[in-house]
Design a protein around this motif. Structure first.
Motif, PDB file in Angstrom:
ATOM      1  N   SER A  43      -2.045   9.034 -15.203  1.00  0.00           N
ATOM      2  CA  SER A  43      -1.893   9.883 -14.019  1.00  0.00           C
ATOM      3  C   SER A  43      -0.714   9.386 -13.200  1.00  0.00           C
ATOM      4  O   SER A  43      -0.295   8.232 -13.331  1.00  0.00           O
ATOM      5  N   TYR A  44      -0.213  10.264 -12.341  1.00  0.00           N
ATOM      6  CA  TYR A  44       0.934   9.904 -11.505  1.00  0.00           C
ATOM      7  C   TYR A  44       0.692  10.395 -10.090  1.00  0.00           C
ATOM      8  O   TYR A  44       0.378  11.574  -9.874  1.00  0.00           O
ATOM      9  N   VAL A  45       0.812   9.483  -9.126  1.00  0.00           N
ATOM     10  CA  VAL A  45       0.620   9.801  -7.714  1.00  0.00           C
ATOM     11  C   VAL A  45       1.924   9.479  -6.994  1.00  0.00           C
ATOM     12  O   VAL A  45       2.344   8.319  -6.955  1.00  0.00           O
ATOM     13  N   ASN A  46       2.557  10.475  -6.405  1.00  0.00           N
ATOM     14  CA  ASN A  46       3.899  10.309  -5.855  1.00  0.00           C
ATOM     15  C   ASN A  46       3.873   9.892  -4.386  1.00  0.00           C
ATOM     16  O   ASN A  46       2.857   9.993  -3.694  1.00  0.00           O
ATOM     17  N   ILE A  47       5.011   9.478  -3.902  1.00  0.00           N
ATOM     18  CA  ILE A  47       5.184   8.973  -2.543  1.00  0.00           C
ATOM     19  C   ILE A  47       4.804  10.030  -1.500  1.00  0.00           C
ATOM     20  O   ILE A  47       5.021  11.225  -1.688  1.00  0.00           O
ATOM     21  N   GLY A  48       4.204   9.577  -0.412  1.00  0.00           N
ATOM     22  CA  GLY A  48       3.860  10.470   0.688  1.00  0.00           C
ATOM     23  C   GLY A  48       2.550  11.209   0.511  1.00  0.00           C
ATOM     24  O   GLY A  48       2.086  11.877   1.431  1.00  0.00           O
ATOM     25  N   SER A  49       1.945  11.107  -0.687  1.00  0.00           N
ATOM     26  CA  SER A  49       0.675  11.805  -0.917  1.00  0.00           C
ATOM     27  C   SER A  49      -0.478  11.031  -0.280  1.00  0.00           C
ATOM     28  O   SER A  49      -0.359   9.852   0.054  1.00  0.00           O
ATOM     29  N   TYR A  50      -1.601  11.725  -0.148  1.00  0.00           N
ATOM     30  CA  TYR A  50      -2.781  11.141   0.501  1.00  0.00           C
ATOM     31  C   TYR A  50      -4.003  11.478  -0.341  1.00  0.00           C
ATOM     32  O   TYR A  50      -4.263  12.647  -0.636  1.00  0.00           O
ATOM     33  N   LEU A  51      -4.750  10.436  -0.746  1.00  0.00           N
ATOM     34  CA  LEU A  51      -5.983  10.618  -1.499  1.00  0.00           C
ATOM     35  C   LEU A  51      -7.139  10.124  -0.645  1.00  0.00           C
ATOM     36  O   LEU A  51      -7.221   8.936  -0.330  1.00  0.00           O
ATOM     37  N   GLY A  52      -8.037  11.028  -0.267  1.00  0.00           N
ATOM     38  CA  GLY A  52      -9.155  10.681   0.586  1.00  0.00           C
ATOM     39  C   GLY A  52     -10.210   9.857  -0.140  1.00  0.00           C
ATOM     40  O   GLY A  52     -10.255   9.787  -1.374  1.00  0.00           O
ATOM     41  N   ALA A  53     -11.093   9.248   0.623  1.00  0.00           N
ATOM     42  CA  ALA A  53     -12.109   8.344   0.102  1.00  0.00           C
ATOM     43  C   ALA A  53     -12.970   9.006  -0.968  1.00  0.00           C
ATOM     44  O   ALA A  53     -13.325  10.182  -0.857  1.00  0.00           O
ATOM     45  N   ILE A 105       1.434   4.702  -9.447  1.00  0.00           N
ATOM     46  CA  ILE A 105       1.282   5.160  -8.064  1.00  0.00           C
ATOM     47  C   ILE A 105       2.455   4.611  -7.265  1.00  0.00           C
ATOM     48  O   ILE A 105       2.640   3.397  -7.165  1.00  0.00           O
ATOM     49  N   ARG A 106       3.236   5.504  -6.713  1.00  0.00           N
ATOM     50  CA  ARG A 106       4.421   5.091  -5.981  1.00  0.00           C
ATOM     51  C   ARG A 106       4.061   4.507  -4.622  1.00  0.00           C
ATOM     52  O   ARG A 106       2.999   4.830  -4.063  1.00  0.00           O
ATOM     53  N   PRO A 107       4.936   3.677  -4.059  1.00  0.00           N
ATOM     54  CA  PRO A 107       4.697   3.175  -2.708  1.00  0.00           C
ATOM     55  C   PRO A 107       4.700   4.330  -1.713  1.00  0.00           C
ATOM     56  O   PRO A 107       5.294   5.382  -1.971  1.00  0.00           O
ATOM     57  N   GLY A 108       4.002   4.152  -0.602  1.00  0.00           N
ATOM     58  CA  GLY A 108       3.942   5.212   0.388  1.00  0.00           C
ATOM     59  C   GLY A 108       2.904   6.260   0.075  1.00  0.00           C
ATOM     60  O   GLY A 108       2.810   7.268   0.773  1.00  0.00           O
ATOM     61  N   ALA A 109       2.098   6.043  -0.984  1.00  0.00           N
ATOM     62  CA  ALA A 109       0.969   6.924  -1.300  1.00  0.00           C
ATOM     63  C   ALA A 109      -0.294   6.269  -0.762  1.00  0.00           C
ATOM     64  O   ALA A 109      -0.553   5.102  -1.048  1.00  0.00           O
ATOM     65  N   CYS A 110      -1.077   7.010  -0.010  1.00  0.00           N
ATOM     66  CA  CYS A 110      -2.324   6.491   0.528  1.00  0.00           C
ATOM     67  C   CYS A 110      -3.440   6.724  -0.486  1.00  0.00           C
ATOM     68  O   CYS A 110      -3.739   7.871  -0.837  1.00  0.00           O
ATOM     69  N   PRO A 138       6.556   0.929  -8.252  1.00  0.00           N
ATOM     70  CA  PRO A 138       5.130   1.285  -8.175  1.00  0.00           C
ATOM     71  C   PRO A 138       4.331   0.338  -7.279  1.00  0.00           C
ATOM     72  O   PRO A 138       4.641  -0.844  -7.157  1.00  0.00           O
ATOM     73  N   ARG A 139       3.297   0.893  -6.684  1.00  0.00           N
ATOM     74  CA  ARG A 139       2.378   0.115  -5.854  1.00  0.00           C
ATOM     75  C   ARG A 139       1.588  -0.868  -6.707  1.00  0.00           C
ATOM     76  O   ARG A 139       1.264  -0.615  -7.855  1.00  0.00           O
ATOM     77  N   ARG A 140       1.234  -2.000  -6.078  1.00  0.00           N
ATOM     78  CA  ARG A 140       0.308  -2.946  -6.690  1.00  0.00           C
ATOM     79  C   ARG A 140      -0.945  -3.009  -5.817  1.00  0.00           C
ATOM     80  O   ARG A 140      -0.860  -2.967  -4.600  1.00  0.00           O
ATOM     81  N   PHE A 141      -2.097  -3.121  -6.447  1.00  0.00           N
ATOM     82  CA  PHE A 141      -3.359  -3.112  -5.729  1.00  0.00           C
ATOM     83  C   PHE A 141      -4.099  -4.429  -5.925  1.00  0.00           C
ATOM     84  O   PHE A 141      -3.840  -5.170  -6.877  1.00  0.00           O
ATOM     85  N   SER A 142      -5.035  -4.700  -5.022  1.00  0.00           N
ATOM     86  CA  SER A 142      -5.909  -5.863  -5.138  1.00  0.00           C
ATOM     87  C   SER A 142      -7.352  -5.391  -5.026  1.00  0.00           C
ATOM     88  O   SER A 142      -7.631  -4.238  -4.677  1.00  0.00           O
ATOM     89  N   LEU A 143      -8.307  -6.265  -5.292  1.00  0.00           N
ATOM     90  CA  LEU A 143      -9.718  -5.927  -5.165  1.00  0.00           C
ATOM     91  C   LEU A 143     -10.072  -5.519  -3.742  1.00  0.00           C
ATOM     92  O   LEU A 143     -10.984  -4.719  -3.513  1.00  0.00           O
ATOM     93  N   ASP A 144      -9.346  -6.059  -2.782  1.00  0.00           N
ATOM     94  CA  ASP A 144      -9.609  -5.735  -1.376  1.00  0.00           C
ATOM     95  C   ASP A 144      -9.334  -4.269  -1.056  1.00  0.00           C
ATOM     96  O   ASP A 144      -9.844  -3.739  -0.070  1.00  0.00           O
TER      97      ASP A 144
END
Length: 246
Positions: A97-107, A81-86, A63-69
């Motif tokens: 919730s689950y967000v898979n690799i290669g997906s894209y979530l807009g702003a 949230i898997r790696p490779g998900a925007c 899974p992806r790890r996030f920071s405040l940045d």
């Protein structure tokens, strides 16, 4: 094992520099088969690892790890949230919730509780995925477009969108609606029938259509989508997003 740098590839997906599918200037969408091919190659890895003592997966897919940045809000607990998900700035992900690799979530999009965003699905900006929504993923066939949800779309609770269906800008999907390329959408405003897509700013609710077969004299029916109207001020007021929640 791979003929490309996995870390660089995943980082490019996460930043949105490359995408499994992309909008063209003429309003249509194209698919990047090479991106999907590389994602499939990651699944071919045999190297497994343990995640937080409880889970086991292929090490390239931890899974992806996030920071405040990153400028996103991932509410604890239970989401992955898997790696490779925007995941673009301003996105909110509610658990579980689950967000898979290669997906894209807009702003500024909202992923509510119990939502699945499948592999390579493309979700635009200011999209609201309500509780219990399932957005299907498409990795194969390589040339196939994934599910596409364009900007400013509202997806009601419990909707299921699969099979590379294309929901265009500003559409509103009523709760419990199921959409795939084999399910027709009847436009009662323009007297049209759509397969695989719905037009911009349409308001679609679940409906049924009579079976045309030996059972046509029974009460059996098949599901469909029905466009009752196109967005107006009344619709906008009902689905207005509350900035305080973001």
């Amino acid at each position: 094992m791979f003929d490309f740098c996995v870390k660089t590839f995943l980082s490019s997906l996460e930043s949105g520099e490359i995408r499994a599918a992309y909008p063209k200037e003429d309003g249509t969408w194209g698919v990047d088969a090479q991106v999907k091919q590389k994602i499939l190659a990651l699944f071919g890895s045999r190297e497994m690892g343990i995640i937080e003592q409880y889970y086991i997966d292929k090490v390239s897919l931890f899974p992806r790890r996030f920071s405040l940045d990153d400028g996103v809000r991932i509410v604890p607990f239970g989401s992955s949230i898997r790696p490779g998900a925007c995941v673009s700035k301003g996105v909110v992900v509610m658990p579980p919730s689950y967000v898979n690799i290669g997906s894209y979530l807009g702003a500024r999009s909202m992923v509510d509780s119990h939502v699945l965003v499948g592999s390579c699905a493309q979700i635009g900006e200011n999209v609201h995925l309500s509780a219990g929504v399932s957005i299907g993923g498409v990795l194969e066939p390589i040339e196939s477009l994934p599910v596409i949800i364009e900007d400013d779309v509202f997806v009601g609770a419990g909707c299921v969108v699969t099979s590379g269906f294309h929901v265009k800008k500003g559409a509103v999907l009523g709760a419990g609606l199921s959409l795939s390329r084999s399910i027709p959408v009847y436009d009662t405003v323009k007297n049209e029938v759509y397969y695989g897509e719905i037009p911009e700013y349409s308001v679609v609710v679940p409906g049924t259509r009579a079976i045309s077969s030996v059972f046509r004299d029974t009460q059996l029916a098949l599901q469909c989508g029905i466009i009752l109207k196109y967005r107006d001020s009344q619709t906008n007021s009902k689905i207005a997003l509350e900035e305080a929640l973001r």
